[in-house]
Enzyme design. Structure first.
Site, PDB file in Angstrom:
ATOM      1  N   LYS B  78      -5.334  14.746   6.466  1.00 11.19           N
ATOM      2  CA  LYS B  78      -5.336  14.341   5.055  1.00 11.19           C
ATOM      3  C   LYS B  78      -6.278  15.238   4.249  1.00 11.19           C
ATOM      4  O   LYS B  78      -7.305  15.688   4.766  1.00 11.19           O
ATOM      5  CB  LYS B  78      -5.805  12.876   4.981  1.00 11.19           C
ATOM      6  CG  LYS B  78      -5.704  12.230   3.598  1.00 11.19           C
ATOM      7  CD  LYS B  78      -6.223  10.777   3.625  1.00 11.19           C
ATOM      8  CE  LYS B  78      -6.126  10.115   2.256  1.00 11.19           C
ATOM      9  NZ  LYS B  78      -6.632   8.737   2.242  1.00 11.19           N
ATOM     10  N   SER B 153      -3.564   5.422  -0.041  1.00  5.49           N
ATOM     11  CA  SER B 153      -3.605   6.795  -0.489  1.00  5.49           C
ATOM     12  C   SER B 153      -3.189   7.805   0.580  1.00  5.49           C
ATOM     13  O   SER B 153      -2.891   8.938   0.250  1.00  5.49           O
ATOM     14  CB  SER B 153      -5.020   7.129  -0.951  1.00  5.49           C
ATOM     15  OG  SER B 153      -5.919   7.083   0.148  1.00  5.49           O
ATOM     16  N   SER B 177      -5.854   2.041   2.675  1.00  4.94           N
ATOM     17  CA  SER B 177      -5.146   3.317   2.542  1.00  4.94           C
ATOM     18  C   SER B 177      -4.595   3.913   3.820  1.00  4.94           C
ATOM     19  O   SER B 177      -3.868   4.895   3.785  1.00  4.94           O
ATOM     20  CB  SER B 177      -6.043   4.351   1.866  1.00  4.94           C
ATOM     21  OG  SER B 177      -6.201   4.018   0.517  1.00  4.94           O
TER      22      SER B 177
END
Lengths: 476, 489
Positions: B78, B153, B177
């Site tokens: 990420k 997210s 998330s």
């Protein structure tokens, strides 16, 4: 008291703790490093980096707190103080807010003949910011200072004269130097001083509006700046105006303070506990350990020099002004076994030579044990006090042992009465006229004979014996 | 061997035993990523050095060196994690050219275990969002339905993993998330106990809530990845000194006699019928395997969402202050820089560099922390947070693991909720309290909506009790009708 007014002064001193690495990472802390050399992702606040507390900084804070009579909090909290400035890499400074590591101490010092006690409200740990230099329209930033550990020592509004304020500062400096936690170098920014000053009519219980004088880099300037500020504020009040709460700076060239920023521009720092650091928990063991490591502090040491060594108050004060000097004295006295004489030699000869060659006591070419031996040699009668001065100069130049110099130069004091008597006789014979004069009542000629004898013996004759024998010869 | 659908262990074993090479595995995944990513926008950048890194691993294996548990496993990271030499932008314009000089601790640990970084994965800007729509680099598409969001997210991680554009991914979870996008994309996502995994090098959103965790295809892969990344880090003083258990070795699907809690306050309806059905099926599946269900109460979870947003926004307002254009990252253009005052410099740089949602939260957080409001908001939120923690502690006296939905509904349509931030925030209702209490949580795919979207079930463990949570997850996975089901992209 000033024109019917009283000044109220509180001081915040930032003490730079001289740890080898920064407060929250392993970067070095040397003063003279190249631009941004002492930085890493942590101290410049790169994304994702986290602070980890330096144990040594905590120990130094505890030591200082104990020396200032503070309570040490077993659990203190690091908070973020949020504000924007280019030299503040993270956009917040990690500091302590409502739960500082040291609280509620007192410090006692002398101002002239008066003893003054000031309350230490708190002493908290925080990181320093970087340094901005302004060049024309541009600003350059060096982050070497960013993350240097500071202990901010805050007093109550307990001082009333510029002299008290300056003396307070000197005392703090003396203490942190004794503790070895800070070099106390104001010019290099190792100590930075902010003074809060207000005035009020004598007898008025209400505090006046204060101004803050920031970053003054000598205690002489602290005194001058406060002096100026008191007069300025009284003028303002007398004119019927109001003192504006603001931050002011001291201009040492113009001898005045000037506005830096006013309260309207004051920041809301939005303090909150730093979630990257757990509460700082210190154990009883650590506190006891730090307590055990505390050196004898200046006042206690001074009092001991007076009571146990029989030194005059003034001597004791001079000798304890710096820990290294006091150590030098004690080591000298240990060898010489003569307190007063050791004190005298250090306060006159040693300090003079140090000043002349701009050296710190630690760099003295004569070591305390050597000076102690020299003094012992005088007391033993091996050399005279006068010869000792010659030996001392030689020691200073060469660093040699006193006995070696005495031997080398043949400076041993002559204490053989027969030898001295011979010289006395020779001098008296050579100065028959003066002898006659003396005998007719001009007794002050005695000194003339002593001088001549000493000269003839190249200063090596034992002055006491010279006196005795001469007395006998002239009066006997 | 079907490398694309193989597990992390299978790939690592094959590479170590030279049945295939790291280069071959990496080539296959990189090819797939190159061809499918334009459709999904899961990657923000692919690692141009991936093949070289894979070759280096092969060379070390050839020399007989002992490579770790993830030898040659292609891993997506990420954008929130700093990766040495690879742009790390946190989904924001303000970091669009930021190349960190160091690896986040978790990345370094994965590298040490032998992974090959395939690239950086899209996310909501600074992890602020529940749909991946706030990324400066565009929305990521849900591989099960390109019109739907992948969740946020860590939506890029979830989408890339679901579409097998890599063999494993890392996400971060501040209020759900990892778990919510894992549920939306039908993968396994684990948010460990706060302090289990180092946050060093993870771009901070809300420091007291953020944790990194695996987003992978199976519970076993999750257990292995968690094992690799967990443990004390001297660069992060909030990490725990506790020993890291051998999660993957001790993994067992035996739930007999285990007490599983259902939070009373979560069972009051309002769920999408497909989600409700999935949860009910999960309960019966575990019951049939001998687990016992008990009702527990965490009444304060009612306030979890507001408390979460107060805490997260407050911390974020401070954490994001460092992006000012002075030292790195985006700096607004000033035709005559010497004539600019400091406020204008910050204002323009931050005004242009941050997106709308980030600004909204910075403003909210700044307000919550400002003098006069601190006690009413941040401080009060902290008090409620402690109550939530205590209520969970009590709940775990009565049960071993808690089961709940992950979200109220399956993945929603792109654009559907953008104009309504409050509804979007309420999306986090089942996930945020876990972060506030610092507990481990995970999402395990268990059902499918009538529209063909995956639905996960959430498990929450007691502090540092990841093992039991993983075991229940393993049992659920074994009973799941959607096991092995993959989207066709």
């Amino acid at each position: 008291m000033y024109r019917g007014y009283e000044a109220v002064i509180g001081i915040e001193i930032h003490v730079q703790l001289n740890t080898a690495s920064k407060i929250f990472c392993a970067d070095g802390t040397q003063f003279n490093a190249g631009d941004n050399e002492n930085t890493s992702p942590v101290s410049v606040g790169m994304p994702g980096t986290l602070p980890v507390i330096n144990k040594r900084a905590v120990e130094f804070a505890i030591k200082t707190g104990l020396a200032l009579g503070c309570n040490i909090r077993k659990k203190s909290i690091f908070a973020r103080k949020n504000y924007f400035y280019p030299d503040l890499p993270k956009g917040y400074q990690i500091s302590q807010y409502d739960q500082p590591i040291c609280e509620n101490g007192t410090i006692t010092f002398k101002v002239g003949d008066q003893t003054k006690t000031v309350k230490i409200v708190r002493a908290h740990l925080e990181e320093d910011a970087g340094k901005s230099s302004h060049l024309g329209d541009f600003t350059m930033i060096n982050y070497n200072r960013a993350g240097i550990p500071l202990l901010e020592v805050v007093t109550g509004p307990d001082m009333h004269t510029p002299q008290e304020a300056a003396e307070y500062g000197r005392t703090i400096r003396q203490i942190v130097r004794y503790l070895g936690v800070c070099d106390g170098n104001l010019e290099e920014g190792s100590m930075r001083c902010d003074c809060n000053v207000s005035v009020r009519k004598v007898g008025d219980p209400k505090l006046g509006t204060r101004t803050e004088l920031k970053n003054i880099n000598s205690f002489r300037f602290v005194e001058k700046a406060i002096e100026y500020e008191i007069e300025r504020q009284i003028d303002v009040v007398e004119r019927g105006e109001k003192v504006v709460q603001e931050t002011r700076l001291w201009d040492p060239d113009k001898n005045k303070t000037f506005t830096m920023r006013s309260k309207e521009e004051a920041q809301d720092y939005r303090y909150f506990p730093d979630p990257d650091l757990l509460p700082l928990v210190v154990s009883d063991e650590l506190i006891s350990k730090m307590k055990a490591e505390l050196p004898e502090l200046p006042i206690a040491r001074k009092n001991r020099f007076v009571s146990a060594h029989g030194l005059p108050e003034h001597d004791a004060e001079v000798l304890t002004s710096e820990k290294d000097l006091a150590d030098f004295y004690e080591e000298t006295a240990k060898v010489s076994k003569n307190f007063k004489s050791s004190a005298n030699w250090i306060m006159t000869e040693v300090i003079r030579e140090l000043n002349d060659s701009k050296l710190e006591i630690a760099a003295s070419p004569i070591k305390p044990a050597q000076l102690g031996q020299l003094i012992a040699l005088i007391d033993k009668g091996t050399i005279s006090g006068k010869i000792a001065k010659t030996v001392f100069s030689e020691m200073w130049k060469t660093g040699k042992e006193p006995e070696a110099i005495i031997k080398e130069k043949g400076l041993v004091q002559v204490s053989d009465p027969a030898v001295i008597e011979k010289i006395v006789d020779e001098i008296l014979a050579a100065n028959a006229q003066q002898v006659a004069g003396y005998k007719s009542g001009k007794t002050n000629l005695f000194g003339f004979f002593v001088g001549a004898i000493m000269k003839a013996s190249k200063g090596q004759a034992n002055p006491e014996l010279v006196n005795q024998i001469l007395q006998k010869k002239l009066n006997g | 061997m079907d490398l694309i659908n193989a597990s992390i262990t299978e790939i690592a074993d094959a590479v170590k035993l030279k049945k295939t090479s790291a280069k071959e595995v990496t080539t296959q995944f990189m090819k797939r990523a190159e061809s499918l990513n334009p459709k999904l926008n899961a990657y923000t950048s692919l690692n141009s050095n991936a093949l070289k890194e894979a070759e280096a691993i092969d060379a070390r294996i050839a020399k007989g060196e002992d490579i770790g548990a993830m030898a040659g496993v292609p891993f997506g990271i990420k954008e929130m994690f700093c990766t040495k030499g690879i742009v790390t932008n946190a989904g924001s314009k303000i970091l669009q050219n930021f190349v960190p000089p160091y690896d986040a601790t978790v990345v370094a640990r994965l590298k040490k275990a032998g992974i090959v970084i395939t690239g950086k994965l899209n996310q909501d800007e600074f992890a602020m969002g529940s749909s991946n729509e706030t990324s400066f680099y565009g929305v990521t598409k849900n591989p099960w339905n390109l019109e739907c969001v992948p969740g946020g997210s860590s939506g890029g991680s979830a989408a890339a993993q679901a579409a097998r554009l890599c063999a494993g991914t890392l996400g971060t979870d501040t209020g759900g998330s990892i778990r919510q996008p894992a549920s939306f994309c039908g993968i396994v996502g684990v948010k460990p106990t706060y302090g289990r995994v180092s946050r060093y090098g993870i771009i901070a959103y809300a420091s007291s809530l953020d944790q990194a965790g695996p987003m992978v295809s199976s519970v076993k892969d999750a257990a292995l990845t968690l094992e690799v990344i967990s443990g004390h880090d001297e660069m992060d003083s909030t990490t725990s000194q506790r020993k890291v258990p051998a999660y993957s070795k001790d993994l067992t699907a035996n739930v007999k006699g285990m007490k599983i809690g259902l939070i009373r306050e979560y069972m009051q309806g309002g769920l999408h019928p497909d989600v409700q059905k999935t949860v009910d099926q999960a309960i019966s599946a575990l019951k049939s395997q001998g687990a016992e269900f008990v009702e527990v109460s965490v009444p304060m979870t009612e306030f979890a969402v507001p408390v979460y947003y107060l805490v997260a926004a407050s911390e974020a307002s401070s954490n994001l202050a460092r992006y000012d254009g002075v030292k790195y990252g985006y700096r607004a253009e000033f035709p005559n820089l010497s004539a600019v005052d400091l406020e204008e410099f910050y204002g323009k740089t931050r005004g242009e560099g941050f997106g709308k949602e980030v600004k909204r939260r910075i403003m909210l957080g700044t307000y919550c922390l400002s003098s006069g409001y601190y006690d009413a908001y941040y401080n009060k939120a902290g008090q409620v947070r402690r109550m939530i923690m205590n209520q969970y502690r009590e709940a775990f006296q009565k049960c071993d693991v808690i089961l709940s939905p992950v979200t109220t509904s399956p993945a929603f349509k792109i654009g559907e909720r953008v104009s309504d931030p409050l509804t979007m925030y309420l999306n986090d209702i089942f996930t945020t309290s876990t972060n506030l209490a610092g507990l481990p949580g995970m999402s395990v795919p268990f059902g499918m909506s009538a529209d063909g979207l995956p639905i996960g079930v959430q498990l929450t463990g007691a502090h540092f009790d990841e093992q039991r949570m993983l075991n229940v997850g393993y049992a659920l996975e074994g009973a799941s009708s959607v096991k092995g089901k993959a989207p066709s992209v």
